[in-house]
Design an enzyme around this catalytic site. Structure first.
Site, PDB file in Angstrom:
ATOM      1  N   SER A  20      22.436  43.842   0.547  1.00 41.74           N
ATOM      2  CA  SER A  20      23.546  44.400   0.164  1.00 41.74           C
ATOM      3  C   SER A  20      24.734  43.998   1.231  1.00 41.74           C
ATOM      4  CB  SER A  20      23.413  45.817   0.250  1.00 41.74           C
ATOM      5  OG  SER A  20      24.442  46.468  -0.351  1.00 41.74           O
TER       6      SER A  20
ATOM      7  N   ASP B 189      29.950  30.962   3.450  1.00 46.77           N
ATOM      8  CA  ASP B 189      31.030  30.371   2.484  1.00 46.77           C
ATOM      9  C   ASP B 189      32.303  30.148   3.097  1.00 46.77           C
ATOM     10  OD1 ASP B 189      29.357  30.853   0.433  1.00 46.77           O
ATOM     11  OD2 ASP B 189      30.558  32.443  -0.644  1.00 46.77           O
TER      12      ASP B 189
ATOM     13  N   LYS C 273      20.478  41.533  -3.571  1.00 48.00           N
ATOM     14  CA  LYS C 273      21.140  42.693  -3.904  1.00 48.00           C
ATOM     15  C   LYS C 273      22.677  42.526  -3.947  1.00 48.00           C
ATOM     16  CE  LYS C 273      21.609  47.720  -3.672  1.00 48.00           C
ATOM     17  NZ  LYS C 273      23.120  47.667  -3.453  1.00 48.00           N
TER      18      LYS C 273
END
Length: 560
Positions: free
Chosen positions: A301, A312, A326
């Site tokens: 999460s 990224d 998740k």
């Protein structure tokens, strides 16, 4: 007309107005008719059972069972929270609760054992030690109770008192302690410090994303920067085992390392007003300091938002094993009488546009199981610098370090509390030990541990023994064991001979486990972490290497 009134009543109970209903399409109207019909059926069944069933029923328990069964059709994160469970939920959410600061465990004889104690907590101030046996709490005998039942007896409003009768595990003498409950805060950062000999690589262990943990991380970083020898040269952020928490705190932590205005994560929901973008809104702490983030299969999460967003944005090297996967967002909705529904409302998307959700709960298999997103359906995305990353399966680390698993011998010794119980005896026969960072379970102590196990007739079964035992059972059932009896005895003798070598083969692993447990008795959780870090697991060792002696590889990873 009759059914129109029924639907209107149902919608008003669900919190919808007829004006809103008028905007629904036919499919939605059909769904709400189904809700109305089935609510009436459920109510009627419960009334009939209460009236006519031969024995008394528990309506609350039956309703909870029904709700849980209904929610099992969805994802595992959509849960009904009863009024009785609300306090535990708040504790997990906020990292705070009223209590005495201990965890308990149940031994093989159903005794309730003090397992761990938080430093400076009420039970620590009272002088209670791990290994002590709890006899009663406020006059309530606890032997045979479940650990959650004991937890409820220990928890309560700060300032209230409880009386505990305990037994020393070595002397067997009983004693009484009066303990005053306090607000117990579970730290989001149980440890931070330096992990290199030159004190230039800072390390922050973040265990959960609770309110204000972003500020706590920043304060830890400020302290490390001030204490660094000749300047801070790199940061290791450890998210291994971190199950997640508040998305806003995940954004705040990313914001420490990226420019203001950078998009960190977005959510996409069925209701447009719940679809949001979260960007860095504050000035960063440092946008250029080398950064390594550690993850594993239990990082989930919010941990995946932080590691995935920093990956990224090419801001950190991610080290370890693939994260949990998740990518679902939950909100908590009140549903009456202090009960709540934690419901999945959206999915997370990190800066490259990928979703980290690994399991597709929308399309279950015929048997009800849920499959992972197959590799053939995973889509390729690109980081800011053009590195290829994929969706549908958690965060893949830039540098893979396979998770380390304990041997069967070590797992059995921990499962059956042999390590815990030996260390309890060790604690009472060793008044002091070396500082946490320096302590090592010695070879002499290891020999003593083996002798201690022999006295307690410790036995365990290897996988080969299990398979051989199953083979013997099958042969006996088929009445042909006599034909393979000699071969069976030969194999069994070889396995027994091999088992005798297990304590030699796994000596280093067992000494680390014993060292960690011993240190926890003298120096609590912080000392235990210090001791474990000094043993240098593979992922942390690699992070320190990339930030010190192998900075070329660090730069290469981020420019692939």
């Amino acid at each position: 007309m009759y059914w129109s009134r029924k639907i209107a009543l149902s919608l008003s109970l669900c919190g919808f107005s007829m004006g809103a209903f008028a905007q629904f399409n036919n499919d939605e109207a059909d769904k709400f008719f189904e809700i109305s019909k089935n609510l009436e059926i459920y109510t009627n069944v419960l009334k009939e059972l209460n009236t006519f069933y031969v024995d008394p029923i528990n309506p609350g328990k039956m309703t909870k069972t029904g709700l849980d069964a209904m929610l099992n059709e969805l994802d595992p994160y959509t849960n009904f929270i009863t009024e009785a469970e609300a306090e535990e939920f708040e504790m997990q959410f906020n990292g705070k609760y009223g209590g005495v600061g201990t965890t308990v465990k149940i031994d093989s004889t159903e005794n309730i054992i003090v397992e761990a104690i938080r430093q400076g907590s009420p039970i620590d101030k009272a002088g209670v030690k791990p290994g002590d046996i709890i006899i009663s709490i406020d006059g309530n005998a606890v032997k045979g109770k479940k650990d959650e039942e004991v937890g409820l007896l220990l928890k309560g409003a700060p300032g209230t008192k409880l009386t505990m009768v305990l037994q020393n595990p070595v002397t067997k003498k009983q004693f009484t302690k009066e303990v005053t409950r306090e607000e117990i805060t579970i730290p989001a950062i149980p440890y931070y410090g330096f992990v290199d000999k030159d004190k230039q690589i800072g390390y922050v262990l973040l265990s959960q994303f609770t309110p204000n943990c972003g500020r706590e991380v920043r304060n830890a970083l400020d302290t490390l920067k001030a204490q660094a020898n000749g300047g801070l040269k790199g940061i290791v952020l450890d998210l291994r085992g971190n199950p997640g928490g508040l998305v806003t705190e995940a954004v705040n932590i990313c914001n420490l390392f990226v420019e203001k205005g950078k998009m960190i994560v977005s959510t996409k929901a069925k209701h447009q007003e719940w679809s949001k973008e979260y960007s860095a809104s504050n000035e960063p702490w440092d946008v250029s300091i080398p950064l390594a983030v550690l993850i594993n299969g239990n990082s989930a999460s919010a941990s995946e938002i932080v590691s995935g967003a920093l990956q990224d944005l090419d801001r950190a090297v991610i080290i370890g094993s693939k994260s949990f996967g998740k990518g679902l967002v939950q909100v908590v909705r009140p549903v009456g009488y202090n009960s709540r529904l934690k419901v999945t409302t959206a999915k997370y998307y990190i800066p490259s546009g990928r979703c980290i959700q690994a399991l597709d709960y929308t399309h279950r298999n015929e048997d009800g199981t849920v499959a992972a997103v197959p590799d053939s359906l995973k889509k390729a995305f690109k980081t800011n610098l053009g590195r290829v990353v994929y969706d549908g399966g958690g965060i893949e680390p830039d540098v893979k370090i396979e998770s380390e698993y304990y041997s069967i011998l070590s797992a059995q010794l921990m499962k059956d509390d042999y390590i815990f119980n030996y260390v309890t005896d060790y604690y009472y026969s060793h008044p002091t030990i070396a500082p946490a960072k320096e302590y090592r379970f010695s070879d002499a102590d290891y020999t003593d541990f083996q002798s201690w196990l022999v006295k307690r007739k410790f036995k365990y079964e290897t996988r080969n023994e299990y398979i051989l035992s199953a083979m013997k059972k099958n042969a006996e059932e088929e009445k042909n064991f006599d034909g393979i009896k000699n071969e069976y005895n030969t194999l069994l003798a070889k396995i027994e001979a091999e088992k005798k070598q297990d304590f030699i083969k796994n000596k280093s692993e067992l000494q680390e486990l014993l060292s960690s447990e011993v240190v926890s008795r003298y120096y609590y959780q912080k000392g235990q972490i210090e001791n474990q870090l000094n043993n240098y697991n593979a992922a942390l060792k690699k992070a320190v290497e990339l930030l010190t002696t192998n900075t070329a590889e660090y730069k290469k990873v981020l420019k692939k």
